[in-house]
Design a protein around this motif. Sequence first.
Motif, PDB file in Angstrom:
ATOM      1  N   ASN A   1       0.872  -1.191  -0.017  1.00  0.00           N
ATOM      2  CA  ASN A   1      -0.023  -0.073   0.007  1.00  0.00           C
ATOM      3  C   ASN A   1       0.810   1.149   0.022  1.00  0.00           C
ATOM      4  OD1 ASN A   1      -2.750  -0.827   0.313  1.00  0.00           O
ATOM      5  ND2 ASN A   1      -2.144  -1.973   1.958  1.00  0.00           N
ATOM      6  N   TYR A   2       2.057   1.124   0.679  1.00  0.00           N
ATOM      7  CA  TYR A   2       2.970   2.363   0.634  1.00  0.00           C
ATOM      8  C   TYR A   2       4.252   2.102  -0.059  1.00  0.00           C
ATOM      9  CZ  TYR A   2       5.866   5.845   3.040  1.00  0.00           C
ATOM     10  OH  TYR A   2       6.743   7.060   3.272  1.00  0.00           O
ATOM     11  N   VAL A   3       4.633   3.003  -0.724  1.00  0.00           N
ATOM     12  CA  VAL A   3       5.997   2.821  -1.696  1.00  0.00           C
ATOM     13  C   VAL A   3       6.872   4.217  -1.416  1.00  0.00           C
ATOM     14  CG1 VAL A   3       7.348   2.308  -3.714  1.00  0.00           C
ATOM     15  CG2 VAL A   3       4.646   1.146  -3.326  1.00  0.00           C
ATOM     16  N   GLU A   4       8.057   3.873  -0.928  1.00  0.00           N
ATOM     17  CA  GLU A   4       8.859   5.163  -0.831  1.00  0.00           C
ATOM     18  C   GLU A   4      10.022   4.777  -1.271  1.00  0.00           C
ATOM     19  OE1 GLU A   4      11.185   6.712   3.110  1.00  0.00           O
ATOM     20  OE2 GLU A   4       9.168   7.085   3.303  1.00  0.00           O
ATOM     21  N   SER A   5      10.819   5.637  -2.133  1.00  0.00           N
ATOM     22  CA  SER A   5      12.146   5.429  -2.537  1.00  0.00           C
ATOM     23  C   SER A   5      12.876   6.740  -2.635  1.00  0.00           C
ATOM     24  CB  SER A   5      11.997   5.091  -4.245  1.00  0.00           C
ATOM     25  OG  SER A   5      13.342   4.583  -4.720  1.00  0.00           O
ATOM     26  N   ASP A   6      14.251   6.801  -2.079  1.00  0.00           N
ATOM     27  CA  ASP A   6      15.062   7.851  -1.786  1.00  0.00           C
ATOM     28  C   ASP A   6      14.260   8.979  -1.288  1.00  0.00           C
ATOM     29  OD1 ASP A   6      17.339   6.496  -3.225  1.00  0.00           O
ATOM     30  OD2 ASP A   6      16.325   7.132  -5.152  1.00  0.00           O
ATOM     31  N   ASN A   7      13.513   8.765  -0.101  1.00  0.00           N
ATOM     32  CA  ASN A   7      12.978   9.702   0.561  1.00  0.00           C
ATOM     33  C   ASN A   7      11.654  10.465   0.004  1.00  0.00           C
ATOM     34  OD1 ASN A   7      14.451   9.388   3.155  1.00  0.00           O
ATOM     35  ND2 ASN A   7      16.049  10.593   2.307  1.00  0.00           N
ATOM     36  N   GLU A   8      11.143   9.730  -1.257  1.00  0.00           N
ATOM     37  CA  GLU A   8      10.004  10.256  -1.863  1.00  0.00           C
ATOM     38  C   GLU A   8       9.143   9.362  -1.674  1.00  0.00           C
ATOM     39  OE1 GLU A   8       8.801  11.214  -6.449  1.00  0.00           O
ATOM     40  OE2 GLU A   8      10.632  10.491  -6.031  1.00  0.00           O
ATOM     41  N   VAL A   9       7.720   9.623  -1.441  1.00  0.00           N
ATOM     42  CA  VAL A   9       6.594   8.780  -1.585  1.00  0.00           C
ATOM     43  C   VAL A   9       6.082   8.828  -2.941  1.00  0.00           C
ATOM     44  CG1 VAL A   9       4.290   8.369  -0.664  1.00  0.00           C
ATOM     45  CG2 VAL A   9       6.126   9.488   0.753  1.00  0.00           C
ATOM     46  N   ILE A  10       6.187   7.604  -3.230  1.00  0.00           N
ATOM     47  CA  ILE A  10       5.771   7.352  -4.651  1.00  0.00           C
ATOM     48  C   ILE A  10       4.137   6.918  -4.765  1.00  0.00           C
ATOM     49  CG2 ILE A  10       6.361   5.568  -6.832  1.00  0.00           C
ATOM     50  CD1 ILE A  10       9.004   5.438  -6.027  1.00  0.00           C
ATOM     51  N   LEU A  11       3.882   6.089  -3.889  1.00  0.00           N
ATOM     52  CA  LEU A  11       2.468   5.526  -3.499  1.00  0.00           C
ATOM     53  C   LEU A  11       2.055   5.591  -2.245  1.00  0.00           C
ATOM     54  CD1 LEU A  11       0.045   4.135  -5.274  1.00  0.00           C
ATOM     55  CD2 LEU A  11       1.245   2.000  -4.646  1.00  0.00           C
TER      56      LEU A  11
ATOM     57  N   THR B   1       2.742  -5.871  -6.877  1.00  0.00           N
ATOM     58  CA  THR B   1       2.083  -4.844  -7.455  1.00  0.00           C
ATOM     59  C   THR B   1       3.126  -3.495  -6.932  1.00  0.00           C
ATOM     60  OG1 THR B   1       0.508  -4.356  -5.912  1.00  0.00           O
ATOM     61  CG2 THR B   1      -0.083  -5.578  -7.853  1.00  0.00           C
ATOM     62  N   ALA B   2       3.426  -3.574  -5.934  1.00  0.00           N
ATOM     63  CA  ALA B   2       4.232  -2.233  -5.374  1.00  0.00           C
ATOM     64  C   ALA B   2       5.528  -2.367  -5.945  1.00  0.00           C
ATOM     65  CB  ALA B   2       4.295  -2.372  -3.751  1.00  0.00           C
ATOM     66  N   ILE B   3       6.169  -3.575  -6.159  1.00  0.00           N
ATOM     67  CA  ILE B   3       7.522  -3.488  -6.870  1.00  0.00           C
ATOM     68  C   ILE B   3       7.358  -3.246  -8.332  1.00  0.00           C
ATOM     69  CG2 ILE B   3       9.203  -5.042  -7.809  1.00  0.00           C
ATOM     70  CD1 ILE B   3       8.962  -6.828  -4.981  1.00  0.00           C
ATOM     71  N   LYS B   4       6.337  -3.459  -9.026  1.00  0.00           N
ATOM     72  CA  LYS B   4       6.253  -3.033 -10.401  1.00  0.00           C
ATOM     73  C   LYS B   4       6.040  -1.639 -10.248  1.00  0.00           C
ATOM     74  CE  LYS B   4       3.369  -6.927 -12.154  1.00  0.00           C
ATOM     75  NZ  LYS B   4       2.191  -7.331 -12.777  1.00  0.00           N
ATOM     76  N   LYS B   5       5.328  -0.970  -9.560  1.00  0.00           N
ATOM     77  CA  LYS B   5       5.084   0.476  -9.309  1.00  0.00           C
ATOM     78  C   LYS B   5       6.419   1.189  -9.331  1.00  0.00           C
ATOM     79  CE  LYS B   5       2.260   4.264  -9.100  1.00  0.00           C
ATOM     80  NZ  LYS B   5       1.571   4.775 -10.408  1.00  0.00           N
ATOM     81  N   LEU B   6       7.348   0.528  -8.368  1.00  0.00           N
ATOM     82  CA  LEU B   6       8.561   1.295  -8.239  1.00  0.00           C
ATOM     83  C   LEU B   6       9.600   1.237  -9.272  1.00  0.00           C
ATOM     84  CD1 LEU B   6      10.698   2.218  -5.717  1.00  0.00           C
ATOM     85  CD2 LEU B   6      11.467  -0.142  -5.437  1.00  0.00           C
ATOM     86  N   LEU B   7       9.532  -0.062  -9.777  1.00  0.00           N
ATOM     87  CA  LEU B   7      10.325  -0.156 -11.030  1.00  0.00           C
ATOM     88  C   LEU B   7       9.783   0.984 -12.167  1.00  0.00           C
ATOM     89  CD1 LEU B   7      10.799  -3.987 -11.194  1.00  0.00           C
ATOM     90  CD2 LEU B   7      12.361  -2.254 -10.196  1.00  0.00           C
TER      91      LEU B   7
END
Length: 221
Positions: free
Chosen positions: A68-78, A149-155
């Motif tokens: 439900n929650y995706v964050e990368s490099d301190n940015e919230v993606i989802l 689904t979260a990993i797909k969104k991140l990639l």
Amino acid sequence: MESNYVFLDVDGTLVNYSNELPNSAVKAIKAAQANGHKVYLVTGRSKAEMYDELLEIGFDGYIGGNGNYVESDNEVILHQLITAEQEKMIFDGQLYRADVNKVSFILEEYEDYLAAAEFFSDFQVGTWGGIGEQALFGDIALANITKQTAIKKLLEHHGVDQKNTIAFGDAKIDIPMLEYCEIGVAMGNGGKEITAMADHITDSVDNDGLEKAFLHLGLIE
């Protein structure tokens, strides 16, 4: 060396079910990052439920709430939230915050999970717990959201090829992300379903399984 995106489940993978974190795992993660690889936590825990000791390792990002929650490099993606109307249905009381993506509860008995799954049929209701996936706790989240689904969104966000991905897990809920990633690694303490489908089975958490797999896969030397 080609850079990889490495996705680590937490309970039963990074730490054991007594929440003990092997020093070898921390060393392996930092060495992999020094080699140019990106390492992410992927867990059923919301970020508010995560121990500071783990976050302080210094991961490249965080996937929580089982996707439900995706964050990368301190940015919230989802961040997919349960709506206020849905929260009132679940809690039937005063709400203290409006950014809930998952509700966790303690199981007195397994029948509590079955009752919740029937009552909240529009949601995704699951269980989790200790070794052997013993059902100790339940959770309620939005339907059709998984670690995969979260990993797909991140990639997609980073424009990363699926072939540069490795996932580590120990439980049935980790199977979708192991299926999706180029290499799926099951911990030696994992359940029979995930060890049967994994590309590689490493040692248990307590026997430095994460470090051994990182060495085997060439993420570290």
